[in-house]
Design a protein around this motif. Structure first.
Motif, PDB file in Angstrom:
ATOM      1  N   CYS A 169       0.826  -1.220   0.000  1.00 37.57           N
ATOM      2  CA  CYS A 169       0.000   0.000   0.000  1.00 37.57           C
ATOM      3  C   CYS A 169       0.858   1.267   0.000  1.00 37.57           C
ATOM      4  CB  CYS A 169      -0.946  -0.009   1.198  1.00 37.57           C
ATOM      5  SG  CYS A 169      -2.285   1.209   1.103  1.00 37.57           S
ATOM      6  N   THR A 171       1.918   4.807  -0.689  1.00 38.82           N
ATOM      7  CA  THR A 171       1.270   6.063  -1.071  1.00 38.82           C
ATOM      8  C   THR A 171       2.159   7.253  -0.727  1.00 38.82           C
ATOM      9  OG1 THR A 171       0.112   6.168   1.071  1.00 38.82           O
ATOM     10  CG2 THR A 171      -1.076   5.148  -0.767  1.00 38.82           C
ATOM     11  N   ILE A 190       1.022  -1.273  -5.237  1.00 38.17           N
ATOM     12  CA  ILE A 190       0.236  -0.114  -5.670  1.00 38.17           C
ATOM     13  C   ILE A 190      -1.220  -0.533  -5.815  1.00 38.17           C
ATOM     14  CG2 ILE A 190      -0.091   1.628  -7.467  1.00 38.17           C
ATOM     15  CD1 ILE A 190       2.518   1.967  -5.921  1.00 38.17           C
ATOM     16  N   VAL A 193      -5.539   3.821  -4.475  1.00 39.65           N
ATOM     17  CA  VAL A 193      -5.224   5.242  -4.270  1.00 39.65           C
ATOM     18  C   VAL A 193      -4.660   5.861  -5.551  1.00 39.65           C
ATOM     19  CG1 VAL A 193      -3.757   6.845  -2.968  1.00 39.65           C
ATOM     20  CG2 VAL A 193      -4.876   4.957  -1.788  1.00 39.65           C
ATOM     21  N   LEU A 194      -4.023   5.049  -6.370  1.00 38.52           N
ATOM     22  CA  LEU A 194      -3.457   5.550  -7.634  1.00 38.52           C
ATOM     23  C   LEU A 194      -4.525   6.190  -8.516  1.00 38.52           C
ATOM     24  CD1 LEU A 194      -0.825   5.568  -9.403  1.00 38.52           C
ATOM     25  CD2 LEU A 194      -1.704   3.474 -10.460  1.00 38.52           C
ATOM     26  N   SER A 199      -5.087  12.358  -5.586  1.00 41.54           N
ATOM     27  CA  SER A 199      -3.884  11.664  -5.137  1.00 41.54           C
ATOM     28  C   SER A 199      -2.651  12.171  -5.885  1.00 41.54           C
ATOM     29  CB  SER A 199      -4.037  10.160  -5.358  1.00 41.54           C
ATOM     30  OG  SER A 199      -2.819   9.495  -5.105  1.00 41.54           O
ATOM     31  N   LEU A 201      -0.038  10.262  -5.962  1.00 38.62           N
ATOM     32  CA  LEU A 201       0.693   9.033  -6.229  1.00 38.62           C
ATOM     33  C   LEU A 201       1.034   8.865  -7.701  1.00 38.62           C
ATOM     34  CD1 LEU A 201       1.889   6.459  -5.031  1.00 38.62           C
ATOM     35  CD2 LEU A 201      -0.371   5.381  -5.236  1.00 38.62           C
TER      36      LEU A 201
END
Length: 277
Positions: A169, A171, A190, A193-194, A199, A201
């Motif tokens: 995870c 980030t 990954i 959140v990508l 984001s 990220l």
């Protein structure tokens, strides 16, 4: 595709696990790896993985958020016994016909997000489980939240042990990515959140993380990617993470799938040799 981190053994999937697994298969997910988080739930994790041997693969580990929920010394002792028993069984004739191998020590690590009053206990448990990975030749799946500096300090002590695994995870920042990538046998996990609109990220991945160091994950049932954000996450949605990576790296989707699958099997070697189903 391989979903390298999904909690399908949880209560969130008790009513429709078969449908969830079928949707993952339909989406092109070939294997799903299931981390442990505590002692009391580990027997059910093994049961679920055995029922889907060759598709679901178990890990063993004590999550840092659960350190104080159980007597963690007892939990770790019992988990190591379970691990030793399972590893012994794996070497017995035909045992792998029914029981998928334990493929990693995870989900372990440090989490000071909600409460940092038990740092010493978390560090003690983490280091003991790092020793398991070293002793039994298994990869580590490491959870880190609000503890990057402390985690790096610990991992530096083990840099010469030839450990491998996944920093789950991820980030973080570009600098944090480079810190983690300095451990050459580790990948960055990954997930959804990508795909989040706000984001950062995407830029971190583009600027600091080679595709050769990424594995896909969902962390189901948490953090569902767009377009399912806010819903229960499930392994089928890992496809959206792969699609986002294809856009970031300007590569075809099949190339993302091939590379991330190779990355996952490079770390989780025992999953390569057990292919029932």
């Amino acid at each position: 595709m391989i979903d390298t981190h999904s909690h399908l053994d949880g209560n969130e999937f008790a009513e429709d696990l078969e449908e969830v697994i079928q949707r993952a298969k339909d989406a092109g997910v070939k294997k799903i790896f299931i981390p442990a988080i505590c002692l009391k739930d580990t027997p059910n994790l093994f049961k679920v993985c055995q029922a889907h041997a060759g598709y679901l693969y178990p890990m063993v580990g004590l999550h840092p958020e659960n350190i104080m929920d159980e007597d963690y010394h007892h939990a770790l002792n019992q988990m190591e016994q379970l691990l030793q028993t399972a590893l012994k069984a794996e070497h017995e004739t035909n045992s792998s016909d029914t029981q998928p191998p334990i493929i990693a020590i995870g989900e372990v690590g440090l989490d000071f997000y909600w409460d940092d009053t038990h740092k010493a206990e978390q560090i003690e448990a983490f280091e003991r489980q790092i020793d398991w990975a070293d002793r039994y030749g298994l990869p580590l799946v490491i959870h880190t939240r609000n503890a990057h500096a402390e985690m790096m300090n610990i991992m530096e002590k083990y840099r010469d042990r030839n450990l491998c695994g996944v920093f789950h995870c991820f980030t973080g920042t570009e600098e944090e990515a480079r810190d983690l990538l300095s451990f050459p046998n580790f990948m960055l996990g990954i997930g959804g959140v990508l795909t989040f609109k706000k984001s950062t990220l995407k830029e971190v991945v583009k600027n600091a993380i080679p595709l050769s160091r990424i594995v896909l994950e969902t962390d189901s049932p948490y953090m569902a990617p767009v377009p399912n954000r806010g819903k229960r996450n499930e392994s089928a949605y890992v496809k959206h993470v792969a699609e986002a990576l294809a856009d970031i790296y300007s590569k075809d989707f099949p190339e993302i799938v091939l590379q991330t699958t190779e990355n996952a099997l490079k770390v989780f070697k025992k999953a390569t040799f057990f292919t029932k189903n």
